[in-house]
Design a protein around this motif. Structure first.
Motif, mmCIF file in Angstrom:
data_model
loop_
_atom_site.group_PDB
_atom_site.id
_atom_site.type_symbol
_atom_site.label_atom_id
_atom_site.label_comp_id
_atom_site.label_asym_id
_atom_site.label_seq_id
_atom_site.Cartn_x
_atom_site.Cartn_y
_atom_site.Cartn_z
ATOM 1 N N GLY A 133 47.805 36.600 45.041
ATOM 2 C CA GLY A 133 48.662 37.711 44.622
ATOM 3 C C GLY A 133 48.426 38.085 43.163
ATOM 4 O O GLY A 133 48.033 37.239 42.347
ATOM 5 N N SER A 134 48.702 39.355 42.836
ATOM 6 C CA SER A 134 48.518 39.856 41.456
ATOM 7 C C SER A 134 49.263 39.013 40.435
ATOM 8 O O SER A 134 48.742 38.736 39.352
ATOM 9 C CB SER A 134 49.077 41.271 41.312
ATOM 10 N N ALA A 135 50.487 38.621 40.781
ATOM 11 C CA ALA A 135 51.342 37.933 39.808
ATOM 12 C C ALA A 135 50.729 36.610 39.348
ATOM 13 O O ALA A 135 51.029 36.131 38.260
ATOM 14 C CB ALA A 135 52.709 37.692 40.426
ATOM 15 N N VAL A 160 40.633 36.779 49.186
ATOM 16 C CA VAL A 160 41.180 38.133 49.199
ATOM 17 C C VAL A 160 42.066 38.220 47.970
ATOM 18 O O VAL A 160 43.063 37.506 47.879
ATOM 19 C CB VAL A 160 41.997 38.420 50.477
ATOM 20 N N SER A 161 41.666 39.025 47.001
ATOM 21 C CA SER A 161 42.424 39.028 45.746
ATOM 22 C C SER A 161 43.041 40.375 45.429
ATOM 23 O O SER A 161 42.413 41.420 45.556
ATOM 24 C CB SER A 161 41.520 38.618 44.581
ATOM 25 N N SER A 162 44.281 40.341 45.017
ATOM 26 C CA SER A 162 44.944 41.515 44.454
ATOM 27 C C SER A 162 44.732 41.474 42.948
ATOM 28 O O SER A 162 44.160 40.521 42.429
ATOM 29 C CB SER A 162 46.445 41.460 44.741
ATOM 30 N N GLY A 163 45.212 42.484 42.277
ATOM 31 C CA GLY A 163 45.171 42.453 40.813
ATOM 32 C C GLY A 163 44.334 43.550 40.194
ATOM 33 O O GLY A 163 44.337 43.712 38.969
ATOM 34 N N ALA A 164 43.601 44.317 41.034
ATOM 35 C CA ALA A 164 42.740 45.359 40.448
ATOM 36 C C ALA A 164 43.578 46.391 39.694
ATOM 37 O O ALA A 164 43.235 46.780 38.573
ATOM 38 C CB ALA A 164 41.924 46.021 41.551
ATOM 39 N N ILE A 165 44.668 46.789 40.305
ATOM 40 C CA ILE A 165 45.498 47.820 39.667
ATOM 41 C C ILE A 165 46.179 47.237 38.430
ATOM 42 O O ILE A 165 46.190 47.849 37.359
ATOM 43 C CB ILE A 165 46.526 48.381 40.676
ATOM 44 N N ALA A 166 46.706 46.014 38.566
ATOM 45 C CA ALA A 166 47.402 45.386 37.439
ATOM 46 C C ALA A 166 46.488 45.217 36.220
ATOM 47 O O ALA A 166 46.906 45.411 35.082
ATOM 48 C CB ALA A 166 47.963 44.032 37.876
ATOM 49 N N ILE A 168 37.252 39.805 48.537
ATOM 50 C CA ILE A 168 37.658 41.036 49.217
ATOM 51 C C ILE A 168 38.905 41.633 48.575
ATOM 52 O O ILE A 168 39.812 40.920 48.171
ATOM 53 C CB ILE A 168 37.937 40.729 50.712
ATOM 54 N N ASN A 169 38.924 42.944 48.482
ATOM 55 C CA ASN A 169 40.143 43.654 48.109
ATOM 56 C C ASN A 169 40.145 44.934 48.927
ATOM 57 O O ASN A 169 39.135 45.318 49.514
ATOM 58 C CB ASN A 169 40.169 43.953 46.604
ATOM 59 N N GLU A 170 41.293 45.589 48.963
ATOM 60 C CA GLU A 170 41.315 46.887 49.615
ATOM 61 C C GLU A 170 40.539 47.873 48.747
ATOM 62 O O GLU A 170 40.538 47.761 47.515
ATOM 63 C CB GLU A 170 42.757 47.367 49.791
ATOM 64 N N ASN A 171 39.867 48.808 49.384
ATOM 65 C CA ASN A 171 39.132 49.819 48.625
ATOM 66 C C ASN A 171 40.134 50.875 48.139
ATOM 67 O O ASN A 171 40.134 52.010 48.598
ATOM 68 C CB ASN A 171 38.037 50.431 49.494
ATOM 69 N N ASP A 172 40.970 50.468 47.200
ATOM 70 C CA ASP A 172 42.084 51.311 46.751
ATOM 71 C C ASP A 172 41.625 52.653 46.200
ATOM 72 O O ASP A 172 42.352 53.646 46.258
ATOM 73 C CB ASP A 172 42.865 50.599 45.632
ATOM 74 N N THR A 173 40.427 52.685 45.643
ATOM 75 C CA THR A 173 39.958 53.896 44.987
ATOM 76 C C THR A 173 39.805 55.066 45.955
ATOM 77 O O THR A 173 39.989 56.212 45.582
ATOM 78 C CB THR A 173 38.620 53.596 44.279
ATOM 79 N N PHE A 200 46.324 49.822 53.719
ATOM 80 C CA PHE A 200 47.195 48.682 53.984
ATOM 81 C C PHE A 200 48.332 48.707 52.957
ATOM 82 O O PHE A 200 49.490 48.560 53.283
ATOM 83 C CB PHE A 200 46.439 47.364 53.784
ATOM 84 N N GLY A 201 47.942 48.852 51.680
ATOM 85 C CA GLY A 201 48.938 48.876 50.616
ATOM 86 C C GLY A 201 49.318 47.483 50.145
ATOM 87 O O GLY A 201 49.781 47.309 49.037
ATOM 88 N N ASP A 202 49.149 46.505 50.998
ATOM 89 C CA ASP A 202 49.417 45.133 50.548
ATOM 90 C C ASP A 202 48.300 44.241 51.067
ATOM 91 O O ASP A 202 47.773 44.467 52.152
ATOM 92 C CB ASP A 202 50.769 44.638 51.068
ATOM 93 N N ASN A 203 47.963 43.248 50.259
ATOM 94 C CA ASN A 203 46.840 42.396 50.625
ATOM 95 C C ASN A 203 47.237 41.243 51.552
ATOM 96 O O ASN A 203 46.373 40.515 52.021
ATOM 97 C CB ASN A 203 46.170 41.838 49.366
ATOM 98 N N ASP A 204 48.543 41.067 51.820
ATOM 99 C CA ASP A 204 48.947 40.027 52.769
ATOM 100 C C ASP A 204 48.382 40.362 54.152
ATOM 101 O O ASP A 204 47.709 39.556 54.788
ATOM 102 C CB ASP A 204 50.481 39.919 52.850
ATOM 103 N N ASP A 258 56.022 41.516 41.228
ATOM 104 C CA ASP A 258 54.840 42.140 40.643
ATOM 105 C C ASP A 258 53.898 42.769 41.663
ATOM 106 O O ASP A 258 53.385 43.840 41.471
ATOM 107 C CB ASP A 258 54.069 41.102 39.828
ATOM 108 N N GLY A 259 53.682 42.069 42.722
ATOM 109 C CA GLY A 259 52.762 42.590 43.730
ATOM 110 C C GLY A 259 53.512 43.583 44.602
ATOM 111 O O GLY A 259 54.654 43.946 44.321
ATOM 112 N N THR A 260 52.843 44.009 45.673
ATOM 113 C CA THR A 260 53.499 44.966 46.545
ATOM 114 C C THR A 260 54.107 44.271 47.753
ATOM 115 O O THR A 260 54.940 44.821 48.435
ATOM 116 C CB THR A 260 52.482 46.016 47.029
ATOM 117 N N GLY A 261 53.659 43.059 48.033
ATOM 118 C CA GLY A 261 54.167 42.366 49.213
ATOM 119 C C GLY A 261 55.456 41.644 48.905
ATOM 120 O O GLY A 261 55.884 41.542 47.773
#
Ligand code: GLU
Length: 374
Positions: free
Chosen positions: A18-20, A55-61, A140-145, A153-157, A217-220
């Motif tokens: 998670g981003s946090a 699978v990592s979040s955090g790109a936006i943060a 892996i991350n979502e291709n948010d761009t 998906f909006g959330d990486n969970d 912090d994250g979206t999930g």
């Protein structure tokens, strides 16, 4: 300890960060020291021969700071821009850490469509399998761009659970600031009871426990984590929700830290085969000779050489039936070539495929992992 609640027994593990955990909220920087300990934990799994996908979040943060975006809620195009710049930094941070353990990182950005459209799904699955077989660690991350609001998906969970299902992983580790599931919101509530184990399926009582708990912090929150658990269990993968805030988060789980384990009733292989046998409508048939029939019955894949005819029209990745000359169905599976290309290579040797089609793909028409005998 049962193999189902023991990470050291898993063969293929997806770890969701998670981003946090990864990003220092105060300054938007990657928490390098923590990341180094995660890297060491991943290296320990790899040294045991276990395959790992991150699978990592955090790109936006991370990215928003570099673009000087405000600290409030971002507009979609702002978060897409933030993801584009953040992902480079995120991948770089992981790469720096893993290289010290002689591990190769490989970035894969996935959209919802890649997990739903069959051809793209198969493509992503094959790429990930290839990376793992070459010893790389996919990040892996979502291709948010490029993913728009409606198709993300909006959330990486859930993304991580889809990835676990896609690669038939046997374990999904979800690291966040929560140490698992409680029967009610544990914030400021000492009476909240921790749930250490959920077996087989999510009952309505379990789902009710998630409430609307949101991560800061994250979206999930717990809701998306339980949605992920549903996907993982349905695919025969186990899942563990653990608090990853401290250093060496994976080691901590192995040492028995407070977590919630979700234990599936089926194995990834049998869950996948059930899906192939039960939920897909076949679009065509492959007619096989006696030799191929024997090979299939002894557990081998179906090669082009043993096929005598193709019926129907299908695309690569579609479901098909495998039949004898008299029309008896002997198997169902996912085909590796379109009907058009399959017609050109049936009866031919594997070594001839490339010169006939002008490209090289799989040797098998239907791989045994993609096939269920009737
Ligand atoms: N894909 C988003 C990012 O990397 C995070 C989604 C999530 O927090 O689950 O910033």
């Amino acid at each position: 300890m049962s193999a189902l609640v023991d990470l050291s027994k898993s063969k293929r593990i997806v770890i969701k960060i998670g981003s946090a955990l990864l990003v220092d909220k105060a300054n938007g920087h990657v928490r390098h020291q923590w990341l180094e300990t995660l890297g060491a934990d991943i290296a320990a799994l790899r040294a045991r021969g276990q395959e790992v996908i991150i699978v990592s979040s955090g790109a936006i943060a991370v990215g928003r700071r570099h673009l000087n975006l405000s600290s409030g809620k971002l507009r979609l195009e702002e978060s897409q821009a933030a993801a584009a710049t953040g992902m480079v930094r995120l991948a770089h941070a992981y790469q720096e850490v893993l290289v010290t353990h002689d591990l190769t990182l490989a970035q894969v950005l996935i959209t919802l469509d890649d997990s739903e459209n069959r051809r793209r799904y198969i493509n992503a699955r094959n790429t990930l399998q290839t990376l793992l077989s070459l010893g790389a660690v996919p990040l892996i991350n979502e291709n948010d761009t490029v993913a728009t609001d409606e198709i993300r998906f909006g959330d990486n969970d859930r993304l991580a659970a889809r990835v676990a299902a896609m690669v038939s992983a046997d374990m999904l580790v979800v690291l966040s600031h929560m140490d698992g599931l409680y029967d009610r919101d544990p914030t400021g509530n000492d009476n909240a009871i921790h749930i250490p184990l959920v077996k087989g399926e999510l009952t309505p009582e379990i789902e009710a426990m998630a409430g609307a708990l949101k991560s800061a912090d994250g979206t999930g929150g717990m809701v998306t984590k339980l949605a992920a658990a549903k996907i993982a269990l349905g695919a025969g993968a186990g899942m563990v929700i653990a608090n990853g805030t401290e250093e060496h988060p994976i080691q901590r789980i192995e040492a028995g830290s407070l977590c919630t384990w979700f234990v599936p009733t089926a194995s990834p292989k049998s869950a996948r085969k059930l899906w192939i046998a039960g939920s897909l409508k076949p679009n065509g048939s492959l007619i096989v000779d006696e030799g191929a029939l024997g090979a299939l019955q002894s557990g081998k894949s179906l090669l082009p050489a043993g096929i005598t005819a193709i019926k129907g029209e299908f695309d690569r990745g579609d479901a098909i039936t495998v039949c004898t000359a008299s029309g008896a169905e002997i198997a169902r599976g996912l085909v590796a070539y379109s009907a058009e290309d399959a017609r050109k290579i049936i009866g031919k040797k594997t070594s001839e495929i490339e010169s006939i089609l002008g490209y090289r793909r799989r040797d098998e028409m239907v791989h045994r992992d993609d096939m269920v005998l009737s």
